[in-house]
Scaffold this active site. Structure first.
Site, PDB file in Angstrom:
ATOM      1  CG  ASP A  66      -0.346  -0.130   2.534  1.00  0.00           C
ATOM      2  OD1 ASP A  66       0.611  -0.911   2.666  1.00  0.00           O
ATOM      3  OD2 ASP A  66      -0.799   0.534   3.482  1.00  0.00           O
ATOM      4  CG  HIS A  67       3.074   2.527   2.471  1.00  0.00           C
ATOM      5  ND1 HIS A  67       2.980   3.722   3.133  1.00  0.00           N
ATOM      6  CD2 HIS A  67       2.239   1.668   3.113  1.00  0.00           C
ATOM      7  CE1 HIS A  67       2.130   3.601   4.140  1.00  0.00           C
ATOM      8  NE2 HIS A  67       1.666   2.358   4.151  1.00  0.00           N
ATOM      9  CG  HIS A 142       5.173  -0.861   9.997  1.00  0.00           C
ATOM     10  ND1 HIS A 142       3.943  -1.074  10.577  1.00  0.00           N
ATOM     11  CD2 HIS A 142       4.976  -1.019   8.653  1.00  0.00           C
ATOM     12  CE1 HIS A 142       3.064  -1.358   9.624  1.00  0.00           C
ATOM     13  NE2 HIS A 142       3.667  -1.336   8.453  1.00  0.00           N
ATOM     14  CG  ASP A 212       2.040   2.019   7.468  1.00  0.00           C
ATOM     15  OD1 ASP A 212       1.707   3.118   7.043  1.00  0.00           O
ATOM     16  OD2 ASP A 212       1.668   0.957   6.940  1.00  0.00           O
TER      17      ASP A 212
HETATM   18 ZN   LIG Z   1       2.882  -1.042   6.484  1.00  0.00          ZN
HETATM   19 ZN   LIG Z   2       0.327   1.055   5.230  1.00  0.00          ZN
END
Ligand SMILES: [Zn+2]
Ligand SMILES: [Zn+2]
Length: 310
Positions: A66-67, A142, A212
């Site tokens: 998602d990044h 993370h 994150d």
């Molecule tokens: Zn992440």
């Molecule tokens: Zn994320």
């Protein structure tokens, strides 16, 4: 001078309710920088009228999809559009292998050069600088190696008050020293303090991107007094077990970091697909840190000048 953040995606792991995964662009004095590049980022650049060819530096926080899953499409589109300029990508280790594998297997070729810069996610260090700004890494906590980014305008020496040259008979050779902070000793022994000979300095602004990450107080000294902080708020406290499991933060935790670091403003984002609306996250954050704003796709934030950032 412009210092703006445009949110291209405000969703966490999966797109939901019209929210795209994480990506942001910074416009600092008409130089553009990208932070993260989740799926669909190139569509968002079009939606929000960002001049993609002005982006020469991309900062990827970590390799969760998602990044960064938007990168292969974004990079190849720029190649098809005839991009010539070299591109610099900063990320934790592994991104070059990921991108080159995708390009190789899909028989894609870039007509411009990409320079990959590997970030040591254990260190807070300078990643990039030019005449206008510095970019430092912020070690985050993370599930995979992750770095935040601290963008800071460079401070310039204050302007000299020209009338003071005649008034105090200041030799021209002394002026650079006075601008840099020195006082001036007159022939008669009078000491003229530095601040009486220069205009008030223009404060420098700063933007910290922290996503994150789970609640991680070690970042507080790094982001202390920043003008604007983006800190992920994936969940509310009601789901704090989920947050801990995924090594994410709750809105309460993000706001606590903002408050302890004495930042000017807090932006929340990276909302879990559990939330159709960010209001519960916003309300929770505001209970701890009043000056909190929600990000949504397409929102633009000006990085504010703050007195304590001089
Ligand atoms: Zn992440
Ligand atoms: Zn994320």
């Amino acid at each position: 001078m412009k210092f703006e953040v445009t949110i291209l995606g405000s969703a966490a792991a999966t797109p939901a309710y019209g929210r795209f995964p994480t990506s942001q662009v910074l416009n600092i004095q008409d130089y553009w920088y990208m932070i993260d590049c989740g799926e669909g980022t190139q569509m968002r650049l079009t939606d929000f009228h960002v001049p993609r060819n002005r982006i020469n530096h991309i900062f990827i926080s970590h390799l969760h999809g998602d990044h960064c899953f938007g990168l292969p499409g974004f990079l190849t589109s720029m190649s098809l559009n005839g991009r010539q300029e070299e591109l610099h990508i900063f990320s934790p280790a592994g991104l070059q292998e990921m991108i080159e594998t995708v390009l190789r297997i899909s028989a894609s070729h870039l007509v411009y050069t990409v320079h990959y810069h590997v970030i040591d996610t254990e260190k807070h260090e300078l990643l990039y600088e030019n005449s206008a700004l510095t970019v430092h890494s912020i070690p985050l906590k993370h599930a995979v190696p992750t770095s935040g980014f601290l963008f800071r305008e460079k401070t310039f020496l204050p302007n000299f008050i020209k009338e003071k040259i005649v008034e105090h008979e200041i030799p021209v050779a002394q002026i650079p020293l006075i601008k840099a902070g020195a006082d001036f000793l007159k022939a008669d022994g009078t000491l003229i303090p530095h601040h009486e000979m220069v205009y008030a300095p223009v404060p420098s602004r700063s933007y910290a991107f922290c996503s994150d990450t789970m609640y991680h107080e070690a970042i507080i000294p790094i982001i202390e007094n920043v003008s604007l902080l983006y800190h992920e708020t994936t969940f509310t406290e009601e789901f704090k077990e989920n947050a801990a499991w995924g090594m994410h933060s709750t809105a309460f935790q993000a706001a606590t970091i903002a408050q302890k670091a004495n930042v000017g403003e807090l932006i929340i984002g990276h909302y879990s697909a559990r939330f159709q609306d960010f209001q519960p996250l916003l309300a929770e954050a505001k209970r701890v840190f009043k000056n909190t704003s929600p990000s949504s796709d397409g929102s633009v934030f000006s990085v504010p000048y703050l007195k304590n950032n001089v």
